[in-house]
Design a protein around this motif. Structure first.
Motif, mmCIF file in Angstrom:
data_model
loop_
_atom_site.group_PDB
_atom_site.id
_atom_site.type_symbol
_atom_site.label_atom_id
_atom_site.label_comp_id
_atom_site.label_asym_id
_atom_site.label_seq_id
_atom_site.Cartn_x
_atom_site.Cartn_y
_atom_site.Cartn_z
ATOM 1 N N SER A 20 -2.154 73.530 40.572
ATOM 2 C CA SER A 20 -1.127 73.173 39.598
ATOM 3 C C SER A 20 -0.866 71.669 39.598
ATOM 4 O O SER A 20 -0.648 71.064 38.545
ATOM 5 C CB SER A 20 0.166 73.942 39.885
ATOM 6 O OG SER A 20 0.693 73.620 41.165
ATOM 7 N N HIS A 21 -0.896 71.055 40.770
ATOM 8 C CA HIS A 21 -0.738 69.596 40.841
ATOM 9 C C HIS A 21 -1.917 68.904 40.146
ATOM 10 O O HIS A 21 -1.732 67.881 39.468
ATOM 11 C CB HIS A 21 -0.635 69.147 42.295
ATOM 12 C CG HIS A 21 0.686 69.455 42.938
ATOM 13 N ND1 HIS A 21 1.792 68.651 42.790
ATOM 14 C CD2 HIS A 21 1.070 70.472 43.739
ATOM 15 C CE1 HIS A 21 2.811 69.161 43.468
ATOM 16 N NE2 HIS A 21 2.392 70.270 44.053
ATOM 17 N N LEU A 22 -3.122 69.451 40.325
ATOM 18 C CA LEU A 22 -4.285 68.869 39.669
ATOM 19 C C LEU A 22 -4.176 69.018 38.153
ATOM 20 O O LEU A 22 -4.468 68.067 37.403
ATOM 21 C CB LEU A 22 -5.567 69.534 40.175
ATOM 22 C CG LEU A 22 -6.865 69.036 39.524
ATOM 23 C CD1 LEU A 22 -7.104 67.564 39.827
ATOM 24 C CD2 LEU A 22 -8.057 69.874 39.984
ATOM 25 N N CYS A 23 -3.762 70.182 37.663
ATOM 26 C CA CYS A 23 -3.607 70.375 36.223
ATOM 27 C C CYS A 23 -2.617 69.378 35.652
ATOM 28 O O CYS A 23 -2.852 68.782 34.582
ATOM 29 C CB CYS A 23 -3.148 71.807 35.929
ATOM 30 S SG CYS A 23 -4.423 73.076 36.147
ATOM 31 N N GLU A 24 -1.514 69.168 36.332
ATOM 32 C CA GLU A 24 -0.525 68.192 35.871
ATOM 33 C C GLU A 24 -1.122 66.792 35.796
ATOM 34 O O GLU A 24 -0.906 66.059 34.814
ATOM 35 C CB GLU A 24 0.679 68.174 36.819
ATOM 36 C CG GLU A 24 1.676 69.266 36.580
ATOM 37 C CD GLU A 24 2.950 69.072 37.376
ATOM 38 O OE1 GLU A 24 3.908 69.818 37.124
ATOM 39 O OE2 GLU A 24 2.992 68.165 38.235
ATOM 40 N N GLY A 183 2.879 70.096 50.693
ATOM 41 C CA GLY A 183 3.766 69.496 49.711
ATOM 42 C C GLY A 183 4.484 70.552 48.887
ATOM 43 O O GLY A 183 4.424 71.752 49.185
ATOM 44 N N PRO A 184 5.195 70.113 47.835
ATOM 45 C CA PRO A 184 5.892 71.043 46.960
ATOM 46 C C PRO A 184 4.954 72.096 46.379
ATOM 47 O O PRO A 184 3.781 71.847 46.137
ATOM 48 C CB PRO A 184 6.434 70.121 45.860
ATOM 49 C CG PRO A 184 6.574 68.787 46.517
ATOM 50 C CD PRO A 184 5.418 68.705 47.472
ATOM 51 N N ARG A 185 5.530 73.275 46.171
ATOM 52 C CA ARG A 185 4.870 74.461 45.599
ATOM 53 C C ARG A 185 4.111 75.287 46.620
ATOM 54 O O ARG A 185 3.478 76.278 46.244
ATOM 55 C CB ARG A 185 3.969 74.109 44.403
ATOM 56 C CG ARG A 185 4.737 73.442 43.277
ATOM 57 C CD ARG A 185 3.867 73.140 42.083
ATOM 58 N NE ARG A 185 4.533 72.142 41.261
ATOM 59 C CZ ARG A 185 3.912 71.280 40.483
ATOM 60 N NH1 ARG A 185 2.592 71.300 40.383
ATOM 61 N NH2 ARG A 185 4.589 70.397 39.782
#
Length: 318
Positions: A20-24, A183-185
């Motif tokens: 999800s961090h990569l998609c963002e 980290g977060p998530r």
């Protein structure tokens, strides 16, 4: 390195922690993203920051089943896999399938579109290492029939398959070996050391340490991990390339840092060390420095501060 503006990427496991961090990050750089995830361990809420973006499309699909993409594709990033011990020990066959059939299905999409393929592998391919720190040239020390093998060997097979597609079919591939991202998530019931300790510390419980707590880990904040993945995506390097932090901490030292950030007295309880758990873990990142110009920038302390800030909102106490 290539610009991502106007490109299109397929990200398997894109609703997970790192995915999800990569998609963002991809959307922020002007890339259209097709996120493919069956939500086995991912969460739709992880994509809340970009779910309204016209550059993100979420497809619920199990990548162990073949899939196709009609639009042109420039990149395929394969992150789909249970990654925490609790998950892959609970889903051993699913973990093996996503490392084998899932990897091949993702590779086939890359081959069909002549896209660059990036495999998110893991430091676990090194097993319980006899060489320290671990360079990419080290072949590892893995028990192929132990309970952790479903994850370790699925990633080792995925690397072999990726390399074979490159040699045999000419697919433009790359392999990243990720070390202990946090980290977060991260899910509170993830089972890995950082979320487990944070949850226990904030609940006023003793922190559960496996064995003596002298085993080491190298914690890399997720933003740094994503920067490394993006750098490898945009390069022409085939890898494998280690992506991780070089500050080696014992599990007990991690517990001390987390108790300090939580503002509580450190109390611990010991439990038996799981079978085949690595005693030392730290990457040699000279290749990432030289080839990608990458190194971690966020300290463990700063990463924990940011993670605690997110945790307070995601999992309020009481």
């Amino acid at each position: 390195m290539k610009s991502l503006q106007g490109a299109r990427a397929v990200v398997t496991g894109g609703a997970g922690f790192i995915g999800s961090h990569l998609c963002e990050a991809l959307v922020a750089q002007g890339c259209s993203v097709i996120c493919v995830d069956n939500m086995c361990t991912g969460e739709p809420d992880n994509l809340a920051g970009v779910e309204q973006s016209p550059r993100l499309r979420l497809i619920r699909h199990d990548v162990t089943e073949p899939f196709t993409v009609d639009e042109p594709v420039d990149y395929v990033v394969h992150l789909a896999s249970p990654a925490s011990p609790l998950d892959y020990l609970r889903m051993p066959l699913e973990t093996l399938r996503v490392g084998s059939a899932g990897t091949e299905n993702a590779l086939r999409v890359a081959a069909a579109h002549q896209a660059r393929f990036l495999l998110a592998s893991t430091s676990e391919v090194y097993g319980d290492p006899s060489q320290h720190p671990q360079p990419e040239s080290y072949w590892g020390n893995v028990n192929p029939v132990g309970p952790r093998a479903v994850y370790d060997e699925s990633k080792r097979y995925a690397e072999a398959l990726t390399a074979a597609y490159r040699r045999t079919l000419g697919v433009d591939t790359a392999i990243a070996r990720l070390f202990n991202s946090f980290g977060p998530r991260m899910r509170r019931n993830d089972g890995r050391v950082v979320p487990t300790f944070i949850d226990q510390a904030l609940a006023g419980e003793p922190l559960t340490i496996n064995g003596s707590g002298d085993q080491t880990r190298s914690l890399c904040y997720v933003d740094d991990t994503v920067r490394g993945l993006l750098a490898l995506m945009r390069s022409t390097a085939p890898g494998p390339v280690n992506i991780g932090a070089t500050q080696e901490l014992t599990v007990r030292e991690i517990a001390e840092l987390i108790a300090g950030e939580a503002g509580v007295e450190l109390r611990t309880v010991s439990q038996q060390l799981p079978m085949d758990e690595p005693n030392r873990r730290c990457p040699d990142i000279e290749m990432a420095r030289a080839v990608l110009g990458w190194k971690p920038e966020i300290s463990v302390s700063e990463g924990l501060r940011r993670t605690f800030g997110w945790w307070a909102t995601a999992y309020p106490q009481g």
